[in-house]
Scaffold this motif. Sequence first.
Motif, mmCIF file in Angstrom:
data_model
loop_
_atom_site.group_PDB
_atom_site.id
_atom_site.type_symbol
_atom_site.label_atom_id
_atom_site.label_comp_id
_atom_site.label_asym_id
_atom_site.label_seq_id
_atom_site.Cartn_x
_atom_site.Cartn_y
_atom_site.Cartn_z
ATOM 1 N N TRP A 31 0.849 -1.200 0.000
ATOM 2 C CA TRP A 31 0.000 0.000 0.000
ATOM 3 C C TRP A 31 0.880 1.243 0.000
ATOM 4 O O TRP A 31 1.905 1.303 0.682
ATOM 5 C CB TRP A 31 -0.890 -0.025 1.236
ATOM 6 N N ARG A 58 4.497 10.126 -3.452
ATOM 7 C CA ARG A 58 3.514 9.974 -4.531
ATOM 8 C C ARG A 58 4.102 10.374 -5.879
ATOM 9 O O ARG A 58 3.906 9.686 -6.890
ATOM 10 C CB ARG A 58 2.266 10.815 -4.224
ATOM 11 N N LYS A 106 -5.633 -0.261 -8.004
ATOM 12 C CA LYS A 106 -6.449 0.576 -7.131
ATOM 13 C C LYS A 106 -7.637 -0.235 -6.636
ATOM 14 O O LYS A 106 -8.380 -0.815 -7.416
ATOM 15 C CB LYS A 106 -6.921 1.821 -7.873
ATOM 16 N N GLY A 148 -10.795 0.451 -4.122
ATOM 17 C CA GLY A 148 -11.435 1.512 -3.363
ATOM 18 C C GLY A 148 -10.661 2.802 -3.536
ATOM 19 O O GLY A 148 -10.311 3.215 -4.649
ATOM 20 N N ARG A 149 -10.320 3.431 -2.441
ATOM 21 C CA ARG A 149 -9.564 4.680 -2.486
ATOM 22 C C ARG A 149 -8.068 4.455 -2.264
ATOM 23 O O ARG A 149 -7.294 5.415 -2.211
ATOM 24 C CB ARG A 149 -10.105 5.653 -1.421
ATOM 25 N N CYS A 150 -7.656 3.207 -2.128
ATOM 26 C CA CYS A 150 -6.254 2.881 -1.831
ATOM 27 C C CYS A 150 -5.539 2.360 -3.072
ATOM 28 O O CYS A 150 -6.127 1.623 -3.882
ATOM 29 C CB CYS A 150 -6.168 1.842 -0.709
ATOM 30 N N SER A 151 -4.283 2.723 -3.216
ATOM 31 C CA SER A 151 -3.449 2.263 -4.328
ATOM 32 C C SER A 151 -2.360 1.345 -3.800
ATOM 33 O O SER A 151 -1.719 1.643 -2.787
ATOM 34 C CB SER A 151 -2.815 3.454 -5.053
#
Length: 308
Positions: free
Chosen positions: A42, A61, A77, A79-82
């Motif tokens: 993550w 980032r 990706k 949800g909102r997590c990469s």
Amino acid sequence: MSAKKQLDQLVSEFQKKRPIRAGSLIITLYGDAIVPRGGTVWLGSLARLLEPVGINERLVRTSVYRLVKENWLQAEKIGRCSYYSLTGPGLRRFEQAFKHVYDMTGWEWTGSWTLVLLTQLDGDVRRRVREELKWLSFGSIGQGVMIHPRIRREELLQLLQEWEAFDDTIVMQTHPVEPLSSRAMRREVRESWNLDELGGRYRRFLNQFRPLWQELKDEDTLSPEDCLIARTLLIHEYRKILLRDPQLPDALLPGDWEGRGARQLCRNLYRQIYGRAEEWLDETLENASGPLPGPNEGFYRRFGGLRD
């Protein structure tokens, strides 16, 4: 000076470098800590690990985005997590970059060299391939001719295909017809690689990390997070030197070659701190399923065996 103060000094020295090559440090972190645990992590985990060395989340980032553009990393990706892992080409480049970092086994040189002739490549492609080969610690023995004592022909052909230079590059393997460490050969080595500069880089590495090792032998009070920071900087600095070191056979190196002491110091310091660093990784690293698994068995074979 305590071990903690020695570590703070190492961090300060890293932060003073300009530009700060966060992408290179991220690759070090992948190779040393993340690949042995499955290879996917993550983005927030990376940011947490790198913040103590002065790399903020925004720079993490930006650097990860560039590594994706350069085909080192790929993103997933959820949800909102990469979550990021090495690409296929990135993994091959990683394996080349880390191939000799943890290896303590000697090798017997047969006197064979791999030669790469770039004379049939167009100008821009020739310059790019030449830089890639220099990154793999090739030396130059003439206009458009590169040389290496260790890399296997099969490995090189695969890389030339990735660089789209396979069809116009000539690769040869030589066989010795004279003494392996003749005077002429030793002179050629000195002309093909700047051993004085390389030796100087090893000396600086020794001067950087030997004080920390000496303090740890007397009083080891570093926390798990401290150990992870020290381990990351240790491998990062060592890896950068090895990228320029063709790992020449002893017969062609000076008797007081600094690389030998640097390898031993790296091994000793790594073995001293790796366990507590793993505790911090257990606590910090996450993928989409939760905490990353522990390191694979190959990890424990580093530097001739970490459990010995």
